[in-house]
Write a protein that holds these residues in place. Structure first.
Motif, mmCIF file in Angstrom:
data_model
loop_
_atom_site.group_PDB
_atom_site.id
_atom_site.type_symbol
_atom_site.label_atom_id
_atom_site.label_comp_id
_atom_site.label_asym_id
_atom_site.label_seq_id
_atom_site.Cartn_x
_atom_site.Cartn_y
_atom_site.Cartn_z
ATOM 1 N N TRP A 7 -27.242 28.760 33.119
ATOM 2 C CA TRP A 7 -27.531 29.309 31.786
ATOM 3 C C TRP A 7 -26.424 30.246 31.324
ATOM 4 C CZ3 TRP A 7 -30.553 27.031 28.634
ATOM 5 C CH2 TRP A 7 -31.664 26.338 29.085
ATOM 6 N N ALA A 8 -25.872 31.040 32.225
ATOM 7 C CA ALA A 8 -24.782 31.949 31.865
ATOM 8 C C ALA A 8 -23.545 31.164 31.452
ATOM 9 C CB ALA A 8 -24.463 32.878 33.032
ATOM 10 N N LEU A 10 -23.480 28.090 30.235
ATOM 11 C CA LEU A 10 -23.785 27.468 28.945
ATOM 12 C C LEU A 10 -23.663 28.480 27.810
ATOM 13 C CD1 LEU A 10 -24.733 24.914 27.486
ATOM 14 C CD2 LEU A 10 -27.071 25.677 27.890
ATOM 15 N N ALA A 11 -24.141 29.694 28.020
ATOM 16 C CA ALA A 11 -24.057 30.737 26.993
ATOM 17 C C ALA A 11 -22.601 31.091 26.688
ATOM 18 C CB ALA A 11 -24.818 31.977 27.440
ATOM 19 N N VAL A 12 -21.777 31.186 27.704
ATOM 20 C CA VAL A 12 -20.358 31.503 27.504
ATOM 21 C C VAL A 12 -19.663 30.379 26.747
ATOM 22 C CG1 VAL A 12 -18.158 31.842 28.699
ATOM 23 C CG2 VAL A 12 -20.192 33.068 29.459
ATOM 24 N N LEU A 14 -21.024 28.230 24.624
ATOM 25 C CA LEU A 14 -21.480 28.262 23.238
ATOM 26 C C LEU A 14 -20.848 29.428 22.468
ATOM 27 C CD1 LEU A 14 -25.258 27.362 23.624
ATOM 28 C CD2 LEU A 14 -23.427 25.923 22.696
ATOM 29 N N LEU A 15 -20.729 30.581 23.106
ATOM 30 C CA LEU A 15 -20.115 31.737 22.470
ATOM 31 C C LEU A 15 -18.648 31.466 22.142
ATOM 32 C CD1 LEU A 15 -20.395 34.719 21.615
ATOM 33 C CD2 LEU A 15 -19.660 35.312 23.928
#
Length: 51
Positions: A7-8, A10-12, A14-15
């Motif tokens: 999840w981390a 994926l978040a990076v 997307l950011l």
């Protein structure tokens, strides 16, 4: 890789993608303003880019 790391990551991703899109749009608008703005010539204002 654990679920938290997935999840981390994926978040990076997307950011970073969002930042890239934002700066690309800002850059294109800035270039269009410089090329078609108040200091442009008549030919530049009639160009396809400025329409």
């Amino acid at each position: 890789m654990s679920r938290r790391q997935t999840w981390a990551t994926l978040a990076v991703i997307l950011l970073c993608g969002g930042i890239l899109v934002l700066f690309t749009d800002v850059e294109l608008n800035l270039v269009r303003w410089v090329n078609c703005g108040p200091l442009s010539t008549g030919a530049e204002e009639r160009s396809e880019v400025c329409r």
